[in-house]
Design a protein around this motif. Structure first.
Motif, PDB file in Angstrom:
ATOM      1  N   ASN A  48       0.846  -1.202   0.000  1.00 53.60           N
ATOM      2  CA  ASN A  48       0.000   0.000   0.000  1.00 53.60           C
ATOM      3  C   ASN A  48       0.882   1.253   0.000  1.00 53.60           C
ATOM      4  OD1 ASN A  48       0.716   0.656   2.718  1.00 53.60           O
ATOM      5  ND2 ASN A  48      -0.875  -0.720   3.477  1.00 53.60           N
ATOM      6  N   LEU A  49       0.247   2.397  -0.177  1.00 55.80           N
ATOM      7  CA  LEU A  49       1.034   3.626  -0.325  1.00 55.80           C
ATOM      8  C   LEU A  49       1.656   4.095   0.987  1.00 55.80           C
ATOM      9  CD1 LEU A  49      -0.983   5.659  -2.980  1.00 55.80           C
ATOM     10  CD2 LEU A  49       1.118   4.362  -3.270  1.00 55.80           C
ATOM     11  N   ILE A  50       1.078   3.682   2.097  1.00 58.20           N
ATOM     12  CA  ILE A  50       1.715   4.003   3.388  1.00 58.20           C
ATOM     13  C   ILE A  50       3.091   3.341   3.428  1.00 58.20           C
ATOM     14  CG2 ILE A  50       1.626   3.603   5.896  1.00 58.20           C
ATOM     15  CD1 ILE A  50      -1.392   3.991   5.779  1.00 58.20           C
ATOM     16  N   GLN A  51       3.132   2.068   3.038  1.00 55.59           N
ATOM     17  CA  GLN A  51       4.410   1.338   3.019  1.00 55.59           C
ATOM     18  C   GLN A  51       5.410   2.003   2.074  1.00 55.59           C
ATOM     19  OE1 GLN A  51       2.421  -2.346   1.964  1.00 55.59           O
ATOM     20  NE2 GLN A  51       3.027  -3.317   3.887  1.00 55.59           N
ATOM     21  N   CYS A  52       4.897   2.519   0.952  1.00 60.88           N
ATOM     22  CA  CYS A  52       5.775   3.180  -0.028  1.00 60.88           C
ATOM     23  C   CYS A  52       6.405   4.444   0.547  1.00 60.88           C
ATOM     24  CB  CYS A  52       4.986   3.561  -1.284  1.00 60.88           C
ATOM     25  SG  CYS A  52       4.492   2.151  -2.258  1.00 60.88           S
ATOM     26  N   SER A  57      10.872   7.343   2.768  1.00 61.72           N
ATOM     27  CA  SER A  57      11.085   8.496   3.665  1.00 61.72           C
ATOM     28  C   SER A  57      12.525   8.588   4.172  1.00 61.72           C
ATOM     29  CB  SER A  57      10.122   8.449   4.855  1.00 61.72           C
ATOM     30  OG  SER A  57      10.385   7.311   5.651  1.00 61.72           O
ATOM     31  N   SER A  58      13.137   7.431   4.411  1.00 57.67           N
ATOM     32  CA  SER A  58      14.520   7.452   4.917  1.00 57.67           C
ATOM     33  C   SER A  58      15.476   8.084   3.903  1.00 57.67           C
ATOM     34  CB  SER A  58      14.980   6.031   5.246  1.00 57.67           C
ATOM     35  OG  SER A  58      14.881   5.218   4.087  1.00 57.67           O
ATOM     36  N   ARG A  59      15.124   7.957   2.633  1.00 57.30           N
ATOM     37  CA  ARG A  59      15.973   8.548   1.586  1.00 57.30           C
ATOM     38  C   ARG A  59      15.710  10.044   1.422  1.00 57.30           C
ATOM     39  NH1 ARG A  59      15.305   4.628  -3.540  1.00 57.30           N
ATOM     40  NH2 ARG A  59      13.823   3.314  -2.439  1.00 57.30           N
ATOM     41  N   LEU A  60      14.584  10.483   1.969  1.00 57.77           N
ATOM     42  CA  LEU A  60      14.212  11.891   1.821  1.00 57.77           C
ATOM     43  C   LEU A  60      14.722  12.759   2.974  1.00 57.77           C
ATOM     44  CD1 LEU A  60      10.500  11.442   0.637  1.00 57.77           C
ATOM     45  CD2 LEU A  60      12.520  11.766  -0.778  1.00 57.77           C
ATOM     46  N   VAL A  61      15.302  12.091   3.973  1.00 59.07           N
ATOM     47  CA  VAL A  61      15.820  12.829   5.134  1.00 59.07           C
ATOM     48  C   VAL A  61      17.342  12.702   5.164  1.00 59.07           C
ATOM     49  CG1 VAL A  61      15.749  13.057   7.654  1.00 59.07           C
ATOM     50  CG2 VAL A  61      13.695  12.343   6.414  1.00 59.07           C
ATOM     51  N   LYS A  62      18.024  13.845   5.276  1.00 61.66           N
ATOM     52  CA  LYS A  62      19.496  13.837   5.308  1.00 61.66           C
ATOM     53  C   LYS A  62      19.989  13.435   6.702  1.00 61.66           C
ATOM     54  CE  LYS A  62      20.065  18.078   3.592  1.00 61.66           C
ATOM     55  NZ  LYS A  62      20.755  19.261   3.050  1.00 61.66           N
ATOM     56  N   VAL A  70       9.592  17.763   1.040  1.00 60.19           N
ATOM     57  CA  VAL A  70       8.440  17.787   1.951  1.00 60.19           C
ATOM     58  C   VAL A  70       7.176  17.546   1.133  1.00 60.19           C
ATOM     59  CG1 VAL A  70       9.430  19.290   3.721  1.00 60.19           C
ATOM     60  CG2 VAL A  70       8.211  20.311   1.784  1.00 60.19           C
ATOM     61  N   VAL A  71       6.183  17.016   1.808  1.00 60.01           N
ATOM     62  CA  VAL A  71       4.900  16.777   1.149  1.00 60.01           C
ATOM     63  C   VAL A  71       3.935  17.874   1.593  1.00 60.01           C
ATOM     64  CG1 VAL A  71       3.017  15.133   0.793  1.00 60.01           C
ATOM     65  CG2 VAL A  71       5.343  14.289   1.155  1.00 60.01           C
ATOM     66  N   ASN A  72       3.466  18.619   0.618  1.00 57.37           N
ATOM     67  CA  ASN A  72       2.535  19.715   0.915  1.00 57.37           C
ATOM     68  C   ASN A  72       1.120  19.149   1.011  1.00 57.37           C
ATOM     69  OD1 ASN A  72       0.996  22.004   1.073  1.00 57.37           O
ATOM     70  ND2 ASN A  72       2.014  23.080  -0.598  1.00 57.37           N
ATOM     71  N   LEU A  73       0.618  19.103   2.232  1.00 63.31           N
ATOM     72  CA  LEU A  73      -0.704  18.513   2.469  1.00 63.31           C
ATOM     73  C   LEU A  73      -1.818  19.559   2.483  1.00 63.31           C
ATOM     74  CD1 LEU A  73       0.268  15.986   5.301  1.00 63.31           C
ATOM     75  CD2 LEU A  73       0.035  15.519   2.856  1.00 63.31           C
ATOM     76  N   ASN A  74      -1.469  20.793   2.137  1.00 69.60           N
ATOM     77  CA  ASN A  74      -2.490  21.850   2.149  1.00 69.60           C
ATOM     78  C   ASN A  74      -3.490  21.675   1.008  1.00 69.60           C
ATOM     79  OD1 ASN A  74      -1.245  23.016   4.357  1.00 69.60           O
ATOM     80  ND2 ASN A  74       0.101  24.267   3.088  1.00 69.60           N
ATOM     81  N   ASP A  75      -3.043  21.017  -0.061  1.00 68.08           N
ATOM     82  CA  ASP A  75      -3.943  20.766  -1.194  1.00 68.08           C
ATOM     83  C   ASP A  75      -4.624  19.415  -1.029  1.00 68.08           C
ATOM     84  OD1 ASP A  75      -3.201  23.121  -2.444  1.00 68.08           O
ATOM     85  OD2 ASP A  75      -1.496  22.170  -3.449  1.00 68.08           O
ATOM     86  N   SER A 187       3.013  10.819   9.579  1.00 68.14           N
ATOM     87  CA  SER A 187       3.690   9.908  10.515  1.00 68.14           C
ATOM     88  C   SER A 187       5.203   9.855  10.286  1.00 68.14           C
ATOM     89  CB  SER A 187       3.091   8.500  10.435  1.00 68.14           C
ATOM     90  OG  SER A 187       3.380   7.914   9.191  1.00 68.14           O
ATOM     91  N   CYS A 188       5.634  10.130   9.056  1.00 70.18           N
ATOM     92  CA  CYS A 188       7.078  10.121   8.762  1.00 70.18           C
ATOM     93  C   CYS A 188       7.711  11.502   8.929  1.00 70.18           C
ATOM     94  CB  CYS A 188       7.328   9.634   7.332  1.00 70.18           C
ATOM     95  SG  CYS A 188       6.898   7.912   7.066  1.00 70.18           S
ATOM     96  N   GLY A 189       6.890  12.483   9.268  1.00 70.11           N
ATOM     97  CA  GLY A 189       7.413  13.840   9.458  1.00 70.11           C
ATOM     98  C   GLY A 189       7.809  14.528   8.167  1.00 70.11           C
ATOM     99  N   LEU A 190       7.175  14.125   7.076  1.00 74.92           N
ATOM    100  CA  LEU A 190       7.508  14.723   5.772  1.00 74.92           C
ATOM    101  C   LEU A 190       6.562  15.856   5.393  1.00 74.92           C
ATOM    102  CD1 LEU A 190       8.168  11.473   3.682  1.00 74.92           C
ATOM    103  CD2 LEU A 190       9.890  13.053   4.561  1.00 74.92           C
ATOM    104  N   ASN A 191       5.520  16.042   6.204  1.00 73.37           N
ATOM    105  CA  ASN A 191       4.536  17.064   5.840  1.00 73.37           C
ATOM    106  C   ASN A 191       5.123  18.461   5.978  1.00 73.37           C
ATOM    107  OD1 ASN A 191       4.410  16.137   8.612  1.00 73.37           O
ATOM    108  ND2 ASN A 191       2.817  17.674   8.935  1.00 73.37           N
TER     109      ASN A 191
END
Length: 203
Positions: A48-52, A57-62, A70-75, A187-191
């Motif tokens: 599922n997309l949560i797993q994706c 996410s680990s690759r998106l954080v230095k 970051v994922v813009n959740l405002n839209d 949950s991954c802190g990417l928002n």
């Protein structure tokens, strides 16, 4: 769609061909885009997309805990925003993500209209249902061809109902995908953080 050789009814079913094509395209385009994104995340199509999002996410954080993306959740349709230079591999994932979101958006915004067209064709065809035998007889269809026409009619109605149901299911799936992306990003802190002035203006 099978041909009944009853012109008035065949015309109704003919009107359903384009909406069915549209419905199939909407579904397949979204499904293909989702699978492509999952594969680039290194996961199987059944994931599922949560797993994706968690996997990527680990690759998106230095190493210093700052995020590259970051994922813009405002839209309604969350976008990924670059926060710096990202490796080529990540760019591919982000491109696949954008494609997936775009296909989800197209499906979500068009599904109801296409669904309605299919249902309308189904309703229009069903008006002939009770008098199908007599209409066929008037068109000069003999017993065997008449029986074949009845079978074809039933087949076509089943196809229409099936396509409408599949599209409805696909829209629900699209909305669920958006929810999963939203939940995973949080949950991954990417928002993307909400600007202070927006936050303070909330009641």
């Amino acid at each position: 769609m099978r041909t009944l050789w009853i012109k008035s009814i065949d015309e109704v079913f003919k009107n359903a061909l384009q909406p069915i094509r549209d419905a199939t395209d909407l579904r397949e385009n979204m499904q293909n885009a989702v699978v492509s994104f999952k594969e680039l995340c290194g996961l199987a199509p059944v994931a599922n997309l949560i797993q994706c999002i968690v996997a990527v996410s680990s690759r998106l954080v230095k190493s210093d805990n700052t995020t590259l993306v970051v994922v813009n959740l405002n839209d309604q349709y969350p976008t990924m925003e670059l926060q710096g230079i990202v490796p080529e591999v990540l760019k591919k994932i982000i491109t696949a993500y954008e494609m997936m979101i775009n296909m989800i958006k197209i499906l979500t915004e068009n599904a109801d209209t296409v669904y309605e067209k299919i249902v309308q064709c189904q309703k229009a065809a069903m008006e002939f249902h009770e008098n199908l035998q007599s209409i066929g007889a008037k068109e000069g269809l003999k017993e065997r061809k008449l029986q074949k026409a009845v079978e074809s009619f039933t087949w076509n109605i089943t196809i229409l109902k099936g396509q409408a149901d599949l599209l409805k299911y696909a829209k629900n799936e699209a909305l669920e995908n958006l929810k999963q992306i939203h939940d995973a990003a949080v949950s991954c802190g990417l928002n993307k953080p909400i600007p202070a002035n927006v936050e303070s203006s909330k009641p």
